[in-house]
Write a protein that holds these residues in place. Structure first.
Motif, PDB file in Angstrom:
ATOM      1  N   LEU A  20       0.799  -1.220   0.000  1.00 17.44           N
ATOM      2  CA  LEU A  20       0.000   0.000   0.000  1.00 17.44           C
ATOM      3  C   LEU A  20       0.834   1.273   0.000  1.00 17.44           C
ATOM      4  CD1 LEU A  20      -2.617  -1.066   2.695  1.00 17.44           C
ATOM      5  CD2 LEU A  20      -2.971  -0.935   0.222  1.00 17.44           C
ATOM      6  N   ALA A  21       2.054   1.192   0.517  1.00 10.23           N
ATOM      7  CA  ALA A  21       2.853   2.397   0.717  1.00 10.23           C
ATOM      8  C   ALA A  21       4.341   2.075   0.551  1.00 10.23           C
ATOM      9  CB  ALA A  21       2.610   2.945   2.121  1.00 10.23           C
ATOM     10  N   PRO A  22       5.088   2.970  -0.081  1.00 13.13           N
ATOM     11  CA  PRO A  22       6.531   2.744  -0.238  1.00 13.13           C
ATOM     12  C   PRO A  22       7.277   3.062   1.066  1.00 13.13           C
ATOM     13  CG  PRO A  22       5.904   4.813  -1.252  1.00 13.13           C
ATOM     14  CD  PRO A  22       4.638   4.172  -0.752  1.00 13.13           C
ATOM     15  N   VAL A  23       7.151   2.160   2.019  1.00 13.97           N
ATOM     16  CA  VAL A  23       7.795   2.347   3.320  1.00 13.97           C
ATOM     17  C   VAL A  23       8.894   1.302   3.436  1.00 13.97           C
ATOM     18  CG1 VAL A  23       7.468   2.437   5.811  1.00 13.97           C
ATOM     19  CG2 VAL A  23       5.631   3.175   4.293  1.00 13.97           C
ATOM     20  N   ALA A  24      10.033   1.615   2.845  1.00 12.30           N
ATOM     21  CA  ALA A  24      11.194   0.732   2.870  1.00 12.30           C
ATOM     22  C   ALA A  24      12.415   1.576   2.525  1.00 12.30           C
ATOM     23  CB  ALA A  24      11.025  -0.408   1.876  1.00 12.30           C
ATOM     24  N   HIS A  25      13.576   0.999   2.729  1.00 10.73           N
ATOM     25  CA  HIS A  25      14.824   1.678   2.389  1.00 10.73           C
ATOM     26  C   HIS A  25      14.772   2.114   0.924  1.00 10.73           C
ATOM     27  CE1 HIS A  25      19.049   2.666   2.602  1.00 10.73           C
ATOM     28  NE2 HIS A  25      19.230   1.984   1.496  1.00 10.73           N
ATOM     29  N   ILE A  26      15.130   3.348   0.654  1.00 10.08           N
ATOM     30  CA  ILE A  26      15.125   3.881  -0.714  1.00 10.08           C
ATOM     31  C   ILE A  26      16.469   3.545  -1.347  1.00 10.08           C
ATOM     32  CG2 ILE A  26      14.955   5.957  -2.127  1.00 10.08           C
ATOM     33  CD1 ILE A  26      13.216   7.150   0.133  1.00 10.08           C
ATOM     34  N   LEU A  57       3.360   8.288  10.128  1.00  8.46           N
ATOM     35  CA  LEU A  57       3.810   7.748   8.847  1.00  8.46           C
ATOM     36  C   LEU A  57       4.466   8.846   8.009  1.00  8.46           C
ATOM     37  CD1 LEU A  57       4.027   5.348   6.939  1.00  8.46           C
ATOM     38  CD2 LEU A  57       1.696   5.853   6.164  1.00  8.46           C
ATOM     39  N   VAL A  58       3.963  10.070   8.110  1.00  6.67           N
ATOM     40  CA  VAL A  58       4.589  11.211   7.430  1.00  6.67           C
ATOM     41  C   VAL A  58       6.040  11.343   7.896  1.00  6.67           C
ATOM     42  CG1 VAL A  58       4.599  13.737   7.231  1.00  6.67           C
ATOM     43  CG2 VAL A  58       2.441  12.480   7.030  1.00  6.67           C
ATOM     44  N   ALA A  59       6.260  11.238   9.192  1.00  5.79           N
ATOM     45  CA  ALA A  59       7.612  11.365   9.736  1.00  5.79           C
ATOM     46  C   ALA A  59       8.514  10.227   9.270  1.00  5.79           C
ATOM     47  CB  ALA A  59       7.562  11.415  11.263  1.00  5.79           C
ATOM     48  N   VAL A  60       7.989   9.020   9.251  1.00  8.49           N
ATOM     49  CA  VAL A  60       8.790   7.860   8.834  1.00  8.49           C
ATOM     50  C   VAL A  60       9.192   7.994   7.369  1.00  8.49           C
ATOM     51  CG1 VAL A  60       8.704   5.362   8.410  1.00  8.49           C
ATOM     52  CG2 VAL A  60       7.835   6.289  10.559  1.00  8.49           C
ATOM     53  N   VAL A  61       8.253   8.309   6.512  1.00  3.97           N
ATOM     54  CA  VAL A  61       8.560   8.449   5.087  1.00  3.97           C
ATOM     55  C   VAL A  61       9.503   9.638   4.874  1.00  3.97           C
ATOM     56  CG1 VAL A  61       7.590   8.874   2.785  1.00  3.97           C
ATOM     57  CG2 VAL A  61       6.419   7.333   4.373  1.00  3.97           C
ATOM     58  N   GLY A  62       9.289  10.713   5.593  1.00  2.98           N
ATOM     59  CA  GLY A  62      10.193  11.863   5.508  1.00  2.98           C
ATOM     60  C   GLY A  62      11.611  11.504   5.916  1.00  2.98           C
ATOM     61  N   ASP A  63      11.748  10.697   6.954  1.00  2.00           N
ATOM     62  CA  ASP A  63      13.078  10.257   7.399  1.00  2.00           C
ATOM     63  C   ASP A  63      13.755   9.385   6.347  1.00  2.00           C
ATOM     64  OD1 ASP A  63      12.767  11.632   9.774  1.00  2.00           O
ATOM     65  OD2 ASP A  63      12.332   9.830  10.974  1.00  2.00           O
ATOM     66  N   LEU A  64      12.993   8.506   5.707  1.00  2.07           N
ATOM     67  CA  LEU A  64      13.563   7.660   4.648  1.00  2.07           C
ATOM     68  C   LEU A  64      14.052   8.517   3.484  1.00  2.07           C
ATOM     69  CD1 LEU A  64      10.871   4.827   4.623  1.00  2.07           C
ATOM     70  CD2 LEU A  64      13.273   4.579   5.313  1.00  2.07           C
ATOM     71  N   ILE A  65      13.260   9.518   3.120  1.00  5.38           N
ATOM     72  CA  ILE A  65      13.644  10.418   2.026  1.00  5.38           C
ATOM     73  C   ILE A  65      14.889  11.217   2.403  1.00  5.38           C
ATOM     74  CG2 ILE A  65      12.932  12.495   0.757  1.00  5.38           C
ATOM     75  CD1 ILE A  65      10.045  11.270   0.826  1.00  5.38           C
ATOM     76  N   TYR A  68      18.046   9.150   2.187  1.00 15.60           N
ATOM     77  CA  TYR A  68      18.464   8.962   0.797  1.00 15.60           C
ATOM     78  C   TYR A  68      19.137  10.229   0.274  1.00 15.60           C
ATOM     79  CZ  TYR A  68      18.337   7.946  -4.190  1.00 15.60           C
ATOM     80  OH  TYR A  68      18.699   7.754  -5.509  1.00 15.60           O
ATOM     81  N   GLU A  69      18.547  11.378   0.552  1.00 19.08           N
ATOM     82  CA  GLU A  69      19.113  12.647   0.069  1.00 19.08           C
ATOM     83  C   GLU A  69      20.499  12.897   0.651  1.00 19.08           C
ATOM     84  OE1 GLU A  69      14.959  15.093  -0.729  1.00 19.08           O
ATOM     85  OE2 GLU A  69      15.992  15.361   1.180  1.00 19.08           O
ATOM     86  N   VAL A  70      20.670  12.621   1.927  1.00 18.13           N
ATOM     87  CA  VAL A  70      21.978  12.821   2.556  1.00 18.13           C
ATOM     88  C   VAL A  70      23.023  11.903   1.923  1.00 18.13           C
ATOM     89  CG1 VAL A  70      23.265  12.460   4.715  1.00 18.13           C
ATOM     90  CG2 VAL A  70      21.102  13.704   4.743  1.00 18.13           C
ATOM     91  N   GLU A  71      22.632  10.667   1.685  1.00 20.72           N
ATOM     92  CA  GLU A  71      23.548   9.683   1.121  1.00 20.72           C
ATOM     93  C   GLU A  71      23.890   9.975  -0.338  1.00 20.72           C
ATOM     94  OE1 GLU A  71      23.336   4.950   0.215  1.00 20.72           O
ATOM     95  OE2 GLU A  71      22.562   5.625   2.143  1.00 20.72           O
ATOM     96  N   HIS A  72      22.967  10.579  -1.075  1.00 17.36           N
ATOM     97  CA  HIS A  72      23.164  10.771  -2.514  1.00 17.36           C
ATOM     98  C   HIS A  72      23.374  12.229  -2.918  1.00 17.36           C
ATOM     99  CE1 HIS A  72      21.438   6.758  -2.284  1.00 17.36           C
ATOM    100  NE2 HIS A  72      22.129   6.545  -3.381  1.00 17.36           N
ATOM    101  N   GLU A  73      23.481  13.117  -1.950  1.00 12.41           N
ATOM    102  CA  GLU A  73      23.729  14.526  -2.248  1.00 12.41           C
ATOM    103  C   GLU A  73      25.150  14.699  -2.753  1.00 12.41           C
ATOM    104  OE1 GLU A  73      24.353  18.125   0.680  1.00 12.41           O
ATOM    105  OE2 GLU A  73      22.230  17.610   0.481  1.00 12.41           O
TER     106      GLU A  73
END
Length: 75
Positions: A20-26, A57-65, A68-73
């Motif tokens: 239902l939701a993309p809640v996993a490591h990006i 869930l907003v916080a969890v998805v925001g943290d995953l994003i 990813y941004e920190v790792e790929h910036e």
């Protein structure tokens, strides 16, 4: 604190949530785009209502994003 892990209940719940939701490591740009679109849809629904059932869930998805941004910036 001891946490009792009920794997028999958790596995089907996790699989349902992931369907239902993309809640996993990006792991890719496509995952990132999907998670970002999902977060935007969540924010349209939840807004800043801390009492909304999906607020955390907003916080969890925001943290995953953010991870990813920190790792790929570009450095």
């Amino acid at each position: 604190m001891n946490v009792v892990l009920d794997v028999e209940k958790m596995v089907p719940a996790w699989l349902t949530l992931k369907s239902l939701a993309p809640v996993a490591h990006i792991e890719s740009e496509a995952d990132y785009e999907r998670a970002t679109a999902f977060l935007n849809e969540l924010l349209d629904e939840v807004r800043d209502d801390a009492e909304h059932p999906l607020y955390s869930l907003v916080a969890v998805v925001g943290d995953l994003i953010e991870a990813y941004e920190v790792e790929h910036e570009p450095r």
